[in-house]
Design an enzyme around this catalytic site. Structure first.
Site, PDB file in Angstrom:
ATOM      1  N   TYR A 126       0.651  -1.338   0.030  1.00  0.00           N
ATOM      2  CA  TYR A 126       0.277  -0.059   0.066  1.00  0.00           C
ATOM      3  C   TYR A 126       1.008   1.114  -0.110  1.00  0.00           C
ATOM      4  O   TYR A 126       0.587   2.172  -0.736  1.00  0.00           O
ATOM      5  CB  TYR A 126      -0.748   0.005   1.111  1.00  0.00           C
ATOM      6  CG  TYR A 126      -1.413   1.331   1.623  1.00  0.00           C
ATOM      7  CD1 TYR A 126      -2.570   1.695   0.656  1.00  0.00           C
ATOM      8  CD2 TYR A 126      -1.256   1.799   2.595  1.00  0.00           C
ATOM      9  CE1 TYR A 126      -3.290   3.237   0.950  1.00  0.00           C
ATOM     10  CE2 TYR A 126      -1.967   3.332   2.869  1.00  0.00           C
ATOM     11  CZ  TYR A 126      -2.759   3.705   1.938  1.00  0.00           C
ATOM     12  OH  TYR A 126      -3.439   5.081   2.341  1.00  0.00           O
TER      13      TYR A 126
HETATM   14  N1  LIG Z   1      -7.158   4.759   6.498  1.00  0.00           N
HETATM   15  C1  LIG Z   1      -6.275   5.188   6.650  1.00  0.00           C
HETATM   16  O1  LIG Z   1      -5.893   5.321   7.981  1.00  0.00           O
HETATM   17  C2  LIG Z   1      -5.315   6.137   5.781  1.00  0.00           C
HETATM   18  C3  LIG Z   1      -4.338   6.777   6.362  1.00  0.00           C
HETATM   19  C4  LIG Z   1      -3.580   7.737   5.463  1.00  0.00           C
HETATM   20  C5  LIG Z   1      -4.347   7.792   4.116  1.00  0.00           C
HETATM   21  N2  LIG Z   1      -5.330   7.335   3.778  1.00  0.00           N
HETATM   22  C6  LIG Z   1      -5.800   7.370   2.574  1.00  0.00           C
HETATM   23  O2  LIG Z   1      -6.961   8.495   2.761  1.00  0.00           O
HETATM   24  C7  LIG Z   1      -7.892   8.248   1.424  1.00  0.00           C
HETATM   25  C8  LIG Z   1      -9.304   8.298   1.585  1.00  0.00           C
HETATM   26  O3  LIG Z   1      -9.708   7.671   3.116  1.00  0.00           O
HETATM   27  P1  LIG Z   1     -11.082   7.381   3.210  1.00  0.00           P
HETATM   28  O4  LIG Z   1     -11.312   6.838   4.629  1.00  0.00           O
HETATM   29  O5  LIG Z   1     -11.946   8.560   2.800  1.00  0.00           O
HETATM   30  O6  LIG Z   1     -11.552   6.374   2.149  1.00  0.00           O
HETATM   31  P2  LIG Z   1     -12.954   5.403   1.796  1.00  0.00           P
HETATM   32  O7  LIG Z   1     -14.009   5.955   2.528  1.00  0.00           O
HETATM   33  O8  LIG Z   1     -12.524   4.056   1.563  1.00  0.00           O
HETATM   34  O9  LIG Z   1     -13.051   6.269   0.345  1.00  0.00           O
HETATM   35  C9  LIG Z   1     -12.533   5.575  -0.976  1.00  0.00           C
HETATM   36  C10 LIG Z   1     -13.371   6.319  -1.979  1.00  0.00           C
HETATM   37  O10 LIG Z   1     -12.818   5.960  -3.129  1.00  0.00           O
HETATM   38  C11 LIG Z   1     -13.734   5.583  -4.125  1.00  0.00           C
HETATM   39  N3  LIG Z   1     -13.129   4.482  -5.055  1.00  0.00           N
HETATM   40  C12 LIG Z   1     -12.667   3.409  -4.952  1.00  0.00           C
HETATM   41  N4  LIG Z   1     -12.295   2.765  -6.051  1.00  0.00           N
HETATM   42  C13 LIG Z   1     -12.598   3.766  -7.030  1.00  0.00           C
HETATM   43  C14 LIG Z   1     -12.659   3.645  -8.478  1.00  0.00           C
HETATM   44  N5  LIG Z   1     -12.123   2.441  -9.276  1.00  0.00           N
HETATM   45  N6  LIG Z   1     -13.078   4.843  -9.119  1.00  0.00           N
HETATM   46  C15 LIG Z   1     -13.429   5.735  -8.496  1.00  0.00           C
HETATM   47  N7  LIG Z   1     -13.387   6.130  -7.011  1.00  0.00           N
HETATM   48  C16 LIG Z   1     -12.928   4.932  -6.430  1.00  0.00           C
HETATM   49  C17 LIG Z   1     -14.662   4.751  -3.344  1.00  0.00           C
HETATM   50  O11 LIG Z   1     -15.869   4.722  -4.015  1.00  0.00           O
HETATM   51  P3  LIG Z   1     -17.377   3.820  -3.700  1.00  0.00           P
HETATM   52  O12 LIG Z   1     -17.896   4.912  -2.632  1.00  0.00           O
HETATM   53  O13 LIG Z   1     -17.892   3.592  -4.893  1.00  0.00           O
HETATM   54  O14 LIG Z   1     -16.709   2.705  -2.931  1.00  0.00           O
HETATM   55  C18 LIG Z   1     -14.675   5.606  -1.944  1.00  0.00           C
HETATM   56  O15 LIG Z   1     -15.537   6.632  -2.230  1.00  0.00           O
HETATM   57  C19 LIG Z   1      -7.212   7.261   0.495  1.00  0.00           C
HETATM   58  O16 LIG Z   1      -6.578   7.988  -0.593  1.00  0.00           O
HETATM   59  C20 LIG Z   1      -6.400   6.538   1.469  1.00  0.00           C
HETATM   60  O17 LIG Z   1      -5.322   5.820   0.680  1.00  0.00           O
HETATM   61  C21 LIG Z   1      -6.084   6.358   4.492  1.00  0.00           C
END
Ligand SMILES: NC(=O)c1ccc[n+]([C@@H]2O[C@H](COP(=O)([O-])OP(=O)(O)OC[C@H]3O[C@@H](n4cnc5c(N)ncnc54)[C@H](OP(=O)(O)O)[C@@H]3O)[C@@H](O)[C@H]2O)c1
Length: 212
Positions: A126
């Site tokens: 990741y």
């Molecule tokens: N989790 C952590 O602790 C953490 C830490 C640091 C950074 N991040 C980063 O933070 C960001 C967002 O986090 P979050 O919690 O908001 O994530 P999230 O709630 O899982 O949201 C991710 C979004 O990406 C969309 N997505 C996935 N595949 C796609 C595709 N093929 N085309 C278009 N859209 C797509 C999903 O769409 P659907 O609604 O249709 O599923 C969802 O709306 C990510 O970039 C992640 O890598 C996360």
């Protein structure tokens, strides 16, 4: 600016759209499922477009000045999906943004994207994928800012953060504060061409961004 949010239906994406209501900019939300449109319009999206990072995003990008990328494959998908979305999907939309004449690009990355080996083994792929997308963005010619939050939580935002190129510690940050940082970063020219790590802290967001 007319801003395309990629990952608009995600947890940061929705908070970002809501927070953008108080900005001077307009928001186009990119979703994969048209059924999500009404929900996003209700929280402030001016427009909703259906597109998939694994496909053609040209119509979503057309006419936009800026992209905020906050999409992700999620924690419960196999490593191949991480490659498809976090690396290849991000790289693809960066290239399409260049072709579409987009100027500004904000990337939600992750705190260990430049040092994947410092994270747990299960997260290596990741962090590597996020790092590869960040490097592609750096070389794209876009006016980029790479925002690298630590572990995301759903606590209420505090409006206070710790921001630096390298914070040299692990930690957490509420998604609400990440969303506010993204809104303010759009209006902070000093953040162009920069990356920074982001954790909860003691400094008001606007002041913290001035130190970048
Ligand atoms: N989790 C952590 O602790 C953490 C830490 C640091 C950074 N991040 C980063 O933070 C960001 C967002 O986090 P979050 O919690 O908001 O994530 P999230 O709630 O899982 O949201 C991710 C979004 O990406 C969309 N997505 C996935 N595949 C796609 C595709 N093929 N085309 C278009 N859209 C797509 C999903 O769409 P659907 O609604 O249709 O599923 C969802 O709306 C990510 O970039 C992640 O890598 C996360």
């Amino acid at each position: 600016m007319h801003v395309l949010v990629v990952g608009a239906n995600g947890q940061i994406g929705r908070r970002f759209i809501h927070a953008m209501q108080h900005s001077q900019h307009t928001v186009r939300a990119m979703v994969r499922d048209a059924d999500q449109s009404a929900r996003l319009e209700a929280i402030g999206a001016n427009e909703v477009v259906v597109a998939d990072l694994e496909g053609d995003c040209r119509s979503a990008l057309a006419g936009c000045d800026a992209v905020v990328f906050t999409a992700g494959s999620g924690a419960h998908t196999p490593p191949e999906k991480t490659e498809d979305i976090d690396r290849n999907g991000a790289i693809s939309i960066i290239d399409q943004a260049v072709s579409a004449g987009v100027r500004r690009f904000l990337m939600v990355s992750a705190i260990k994207a430049d040092t994947p080996e410092k994270g747990p083994d299960k997260m290596l792929h990741y962090f590597r994928a996020k790092g590869a997308a960040d490097n592609h963005l750096r070389n794209s010619g876009l006016e980029y800012t790479i925002v690298r939050p630590g572990k995301l939580t759903n606590e209420d935002g505090t409006g206070h953060v710790d921001i630096a190129k390298s914070l040299n510690r692990d930690g957490e940050i509420p998604r609400a504060d990440v969303a506010e940082v993204l809104v303010m970063t759009l209006d902070s020219p000093n953040t162009v061409g920069r990356h920074f790590e982001l954790l909860s802290g003691e400094t008001p967001i606007d002041k913290a961004l001035l130190g970048i």
